[in-house]
Design an enzyme around this catalytic site. Sequence first.
Site, mmCIF file in Angstrom:
data_model
loop_
_atom_site.group_PDB
_atom_site.id
_atom_site.type_symbol
_atom_site.label_atom_id
_atom_site.label_comp_id
_atom_site.label_asym_id
_atom_site.label_seq_id
_atom_site.Cartn_x
_atom_site.Cartn_y
_atom_site.Cartn_z
ATOM 1 C CB SER A 90 -1.108 0.004 1.289
ATOM 2 O OG SER A 90 -1.218 1.260 1.483
ATOM 3 C CG HIS A 148 -3.815 -2.150 -1.030
ATOM 4 N ND1 HIS A 148 -4.934 -2.932 -1.118
ATOM 5 C CD2 HIS A 148 -4.017 -1.219 -0.098
ATOM 6 C CE1 HIS A 148 -5.756 -2.529 -0.385
ATOM 7 N NE2 HIS A 148 -5.630 -1.503 0.263
ATOM 8 C CG ASP A 178 -5.093 2.111 1.308
ATOM 9 O OD1 ASP A 178 -6.056 1.097 1.360
ATOM 10 O OD2 ASP A 178 -4.032 2.055 1.713
ATOM 11 C CG MET A 213 -8.655 6.364 2.993
ATOM 12 S SD MET A 213 -7.844 6.616 4.552
ATOM 13 C CE MET A 213 -6.798 5.084 4.399
ATOM 14 C CG HIS A 269 -9.124 -0.647 0.552
ATOM 15 N ND1 HIS A 269 -8.433 -0.905 1.755
ATOM 16 C CD2 HIS A 269 -10.272 -0.887 0.913
ATOM 17 C CE1 HIS A 269 -9.525 -0.970 2.578
ATOM 18 N NE2 HIS A 269 -10.636 -1.001 2.190
ATOM 19 C CG MET A 309 -11.507 2.275 2.915
ATOM 20 S SD MET A 309 -9.718 2.482 3.716
ATOM 21 C CE MET A 309 -8.797 2.539 2.286
ATOM 22 C CG MET A 338 -10.980 -3.528 6.440
ATOM 23 S SD MET A 338 -9.669 -3.094 5.309
ATOM 24 C CE MET A 338 -8.624 -2.086 6.474
ATOM 25 C CG ASP A 354 -5.764 -3.191 3.941
ATOM 26 O OD1 ASP A 354 -4.583 -2.760 4.544
ATOM 27 O OD2 ASP A 354 -6.473 -2.343 3.270
ATOM 28 N N GLY A 378 1.696 -1.826 4.326
ATOM 29 C CA GLY A 378 1.985 -0.330 3.998
ATOM 30 C C GLY A 378 3.231 -0.126 4.660
ATOM 31 C CB SER A 379 3.695 1.393 8.160
ATOM 32 O OG SER A 379 2.932 0.322 8.742
#
Length: 221
Positions: free
Chosen positions: A10, A34, A36, A38, A67, A69, A138, A174, A196-197
């Site tokens: 991500s 990925h 995200d 939002m 994804h 959101m 999730m 995720d 991600g991180s």
Amino acid sequence: MTREIRITPSILNADLTKLSQEIARIAGVSDLLHLDVMDNVFVPNFTFDFERASQIIKESVLPVDAHLMVADVDLIAPAYGEAGCASVTIHAEATTNIASTLRAIRHTGARAGLGIKPGTKIEDYESFSDQVDMFLIMTVEPGFGGQKFMHEMMEKVRRTRKLIGDRPIWLQVDGGISIDTIAEAAEAGADTFVAGSAVFNAGDPAAMVLSLRNCATSVAD
Ligand code: DX5
Ligand code: ZN
């Protein structure tokens, strides 16, 4: 049982000011990117509008796993397929017509994903299993990267794996996926991992993707 493992980094925690270099760092070893999305309504955070997302999708050398959101996702989801995403995931909590939106996504040629938040039961959505190409469970509350993996979601992953059986439906997790948690999620039945991180905060993101893959593969074999 041998399961194909997919690692989908991500970019939420990547340096967005030099995105193409960031993507290039993990492209050779990753399956999908990925993305995200939002809207600051469905989740208390904002990332990209459709215009910016489309640019990223167009420029990405990796196929994109969007994804979404966002609230009222039925309206926008097919546009992400049209924009070239390989996979488009909607949240069950954000749709008013799951079946028709999944169908509309597939109609664009993209894979259709159905995601659920930690508080949402998979039991309520099992009947859609013939209409999805991926379930997303999730493992954090959606909205931010860098949160703690929710171990208590593994029962849901196990139940979803049972439901899927050997059908070619991907099972994605995720949130909080790292070298310390990926084996547990793979053991429970996940085959598609967002990180991600763990990836972008690593000194060598590509090496981290490989380590994550090895870790998941050794459990899934
Ligand atoms: C959270 C996002 C995740 C996030 C994962 O709402 O859906 O994709 O980027 O980040 P990490 O891997 O740091 O938990
Ligand atoms: Zn995500």
